[in-house]
Design a protein around this motif. Structure first.
Motif, PDB file in Angstrom:
ATOM      1  N   GLY A  12       2.320   4.476  -4.258  1.00  0.00           N
ATOM      2  CA  GLY A  12       2.696   5.888  -4.303  1.00  0.00           C
ATOM      3  C   GLY A  12       2.081   6.569  -5.508  1.00  0.00           C
ATOM      4  N   PHE A  21       8.874  -2.380   1.888  1.00  0.00           N
ATOM      5  CA  PHE A  21       7.888  -1.306   2.110  1.00  0.00           C
ATOM      6  C   PHE A  21       7.461  -1.274   3.579  1.00  0.00           C
ATOM      7  N   GLY A  48       6.434   3.300  -5.390  1.00  0.00           N
ATOM      8  CA  GLY A  48       6.730   2.478  -4.222  1.00  0.00           C
ATOM      9  C   GLY A  48       7.497   1.244  -4.656  1.00  0.00           C
ATOM     10  N   GLN A  81       2.497   1.505   3.934  1.00  0.00           N
ATOM     11  CA  GLN A  81       2.368   1.278   2.486  1.00  0.00           C
ATOM     12  C   GLN A  81       1.567   0.007   2.178  1.00  0.00           C
TER      13      GLN A  81
END
Ligand code: AHR
Length: 508
Positions: A256, A267, A262, A271
């Motif tokens: 992120g 996740f 993140g 991602q």
């Protein structure tokens, strides 16, 4: 569905040597990296040698740790080495303002670090304080560590219990001088680096390899300014590489933004792909910084040292945000594998890399339980273990054909990453299937030498965020890989989805 890719490797065309130092490590006075990670103190119930955890040393020796960078990071430019020598009970305290605002008691200082390096069999990489220290302070530290005679600093070292000088091959001139290391401009830092480097002397037979704090990510201006800054000196001193021998580069992988990086676990598949695309960016950064360096140093005498790299996630819930403690999953392992492929390809320029950080901080090799003291080897550790055959081997070019890609934002992510090396009669091929969902096969088209045998290892798990815990130490661990078969071109290798595979070849 399985798909096929071809990797052509000329086994008889060895390239540059992959320095074992690209498998280097970084340990900062940050969170539980030093205290609770490496250092437990002599009175700890955890088994230790002179206060240093024995199980951590053993685990790192098993992956042939080549070097260790210390004491920072940002901490390095706040650190005054004299506070960390002499009787432990009388060492002054300081505030670790970068990391958790905690009080540092300096129990782990120069002698403890050098003892650790000797136990590890690793070369020390000392990161000197250029941000808040002085030229004289840094110069005296070098003398303290490396001088043999009865100079003032050598005498002080002896009074503190160490007769012989240590060998210190690697010396850092500051850290992130563009940020926590002083918020300097490139031109300002370049002048200071020249000045400090001059006073970091070679005492006796100890030859320092001086590394000037380098660029953040794609800051090419920083690299260019450093390279230009000693061009005139280099010209004056035929055969000398100038005041410093290398410049560094820092790059961290996140899924992120800086404010929300993140989570390490839980996740999404998207991602996963963003992370892989960001990890692949290391390749582009190495190419761009090397291109700048080539202009000033076409014979590649100046090294590029990636002395901080790795994943940086949101901290684990309930932990001190300043301690940067994060879980480490199969995704982190694949990130490491992709970085090593890039380092191998850039072996001519990249002389060292240090993952951040070895124990309990960021992309760690080892996590220790704060309560029970239990030690967990992370998936990242296993990539280091599977790659020891690349240490000081000659890089081999791997020409990939038919690699599928996936669009990740504006970039196309190749779903296979690979690199290879050869040392004598063995070669090692590293293969990553970055595809979260799809198994594939890859044909190794092996040319130039006869392959008379092979063994293979695989690292994978069912879940993308699989990780090891004290209760499940081997949830992600390498296993023998039976999925390698003879093929008219060489070998056919099965690559399960989200897996890392190494194939060791016996050559004639
Ligand atoms: O590794 C954590 C920190 O990241 C280091 O102290 C600093 O150099 C970088 O910003």
């Amino acid at each position: 569905m399985t798909t096929s890719t071809i990797a052509v490797i000329d086994l008889d065309l060895p390239g540059a040597t992959i320095s074992r130092h690209v498998y280097g490590h970084f340990a900062e006075h940050l969170g539980r990296c030093i205290y609770g990670g490496f250092w437990v103190g002599e009175d700890s119930p955890v088994a230790n040698v002179r206060g240093i955890r024995s199980d951590v040393v053993e685990a790192l020796r098993a992956i042939s740790i080549p070097n260790l960078r210390w004491p920072g990071g940002c901490f390095a430019d706040d650190y005054h080495w004299r506070d960390g020598v002499g009787p432990r009970e009388s060492r002054p305290r300081m505030v670790n303002s970068h990391w958790g605002d905690v009080v540092e008691d300096n129990a782990f200082g120069t002698h403890e670090f050098m003892d650790l390096c000797e136990l590890l069999g690793a070369d020390p990489y000392v990161s000197g304080n250029l941000g808040s220290g002085s030229v004289a302070e840094m110069s005296a530290w070098v003398e303290y560590l490396t001088r043999a005679d009865d100079s003032p600093m050598a005498a002080l070292r002896r009074a503190n219990g160490r007769e012989q000088p240590w060998r210190v091959p690697f010396w850092g001139l500051g850290n992130e001088a563009w940020g926590c290391g002083g918020n300097m401009r490139a031109e300002q830092f370049a002048s200071l680096a020249r000045q400090y480097a001059t006073y970091c002397r070679n005492h006796g037979g100890n030859l320092l390899y001086r590394i000037a704090a380098g660029a953040n990510e794609a800051d090419l201006h920083w690299t260019e300014t450093l390279m230009r800054s000693f061009d005139d000196l280099a010209a004056d001193r035929a055969g000398s590489a100038g005041p410093f021998q290398a410049v560094s580069l820092h790059y961290y992988t996140m899924a992120g933004s800086w404010s929300d990086k993140g989570d390490a676990t839980g996740f999404s598949t998207d991602q996963w792909y963003v992370t892989m695309a960001r990890a692949r960016r290391m390749e582009e950064l190495l190419t761009r910084h090397s291109t700048v360096m080539d202009r000033y140093d076409p014979h590649r005498k100046v090294g590029l040292v990636v002395d901080e790299w790795g994943t940086w996630w949101n901290v684990e819930k309930g932990t001190n945000p300043g301690f940067l403690y994060q879980q480490n999953t199969l995704r982190d392992a694949l990130v490491a594998a992709v970085h090593f492929d890039a380092f191998h390809r850039h072996a001519e320029r990249v002389v060292m890399a240090n993952i951040a950080q070895t124990v309990n901080v960021l992309q760690a090799m080892i996590l220790t339980d704060p309560d029970s003291g239990a030690l967990v080897l992370t998936p990242t550790y296993h990539v280091f273990a599977m790659n020891t055959g690349h240490h000081d081997a000659a890089a081999l070019a791997v020409h990939l054909r038919g690699v599928e890609t996936r669009a990740v934002g504006a970039t196309e992510l190749p779903l296979v990453s690979a690199s290879a090396s050869v040392k004598g009669d063995t070669a090692l091929v590293s293969l990553s299937n970055l595809d979260a969902e799809t198994d594939r096969t890859l044909v190794l088209d092996l040319r130039g030498r006869d392959v008379v045998g092979h063994t293979a290892r695989v690292l994978t798990a069912t879940a993308l965020d699989a990780h090891n815990t004290p209760e499940q130490l081997d949830a992600v661990a390498p296993a023998d890989h039976a999925g390698v078969h003879p093929h008219p071109r060489g070998l056919e290798v099965e690559l399960p989805a989200h897996s890392y595979v190494t194939v060791a070849l016996e050559l004639r």
